[in-house]
Design a protein around this motif. Sequence first.
Motif, short mmCIF file in Angstrom:
data_model
loop_
_atom_site.label_atom_id
_atom_site.label_comp_id
_atom_site.label_asym_id
_atom_site.label_seq_id
_atom_site.Cartn_x
_atom_site.Cartn_y
_atom_site.Cartn_z
N UNK A 115 0.81 -1.21 0.00
CA UNK A 115 0.00 0.00 0.00
C UNK A 115 0.85 1.27 0.00
N UNK A 116 2.07 1.19 0.49
CA UNK A 116 2.94 2.37 0.43
C UNK A 116 3.21 2.76 -1.02
N UNK A 117 3.40 1.75 -1.88
CA UNK A 117 3.61 2.04 -3.30
C UNK A 117 2.35 2.57 -3.94
N UNK A 118 1.20 2.02 -3.56
CA UNK A 118 -0.07 2.51 -4.10
C UNK A 118 -0.25 3.98 -3.72
N UNK A 119 0.03 4.32 -2.47
CA UNK A 119 -0.09 5.72 -2.07
C UNK A 119 0.89 6.60 -2.83
#
Length: 292
Positions: free
Chosen positions: A28-32
Amino acid sequence: MSLHSVPNRARLGLGTAQFAEPRGRGGEAEIRAILDTAAPAGVTLVDTSAAYGDAERALGRSWPFPSPFSVITRSVRLSEGLDRLEHRARRSLERLGIARAEGLLVQSAEDLHGPDGPALWARLERLKGEGLFQKIGFSAHAEDDPATLARRYNPDVVQVPVSMLDQRLVADGTLDKLAAQGVEVHLRSVFLKGLLFMDREALPACLTHAGPRLSRIRRMLAESGADPLQAALSFAMDRPEASAVIVGVASAAELRAVIAASYQPAPRLDWAALSLEDRTALDPRQWVSTAA
């Protein structure tokens, strides 16, 4: 400068199928990071699908607040039943953490060709009437005859695969027909699963016969001084019939490269000379089934 300020170009949208891959290709860090890169550049259209529930949940936890994004989602297949299809459409909004979406598309146009197509469409119209989805439409392949389906159902949006390598729906007039009907046309698969960028040795076994043609296309691009990424984006975004071009990325770095390429002037190329005619190469669904 926003992409919306570039005249006569389709809107760039973000595909999210990669977000559902194992460990989310960075989580999710990459998605953000992708969303944080997209929003300032005006890439605020997000395309997702009920079939990728994990991606929807990850997006729902990653939106900035307030969110500038508009969401297009897609149904599950009709084979799961009309009630299940409607439930999953409503559940998509819950997973995404939004009260309503810009659009809902029938996942497979094949379902609309069948005897239950009218009932399926009536269910989408009901969801639109409730205000849950601003627009309804369908996702189609070239073989689905999307222009005929559009005349039958009068959709707001149709999503179709069109790329520099796959120009069938341009050549046969389908895009013209859709635009003439007032349909909002979204182009997907504009990089054809990365086929243009694959080394000949990296091609799936079922596509080795297409290697020489792909090599010639890459050589023609190089001789014209055109970057393959820039050329592929320009072909799609400069289609006058297109309202949006959906691209899938796995990282913020990939998205930055796409955005940068989208601002470059269109190269002067003989587009028709850069197309593939091989049906197996043009349909990624066959890459697996014919690989053995």
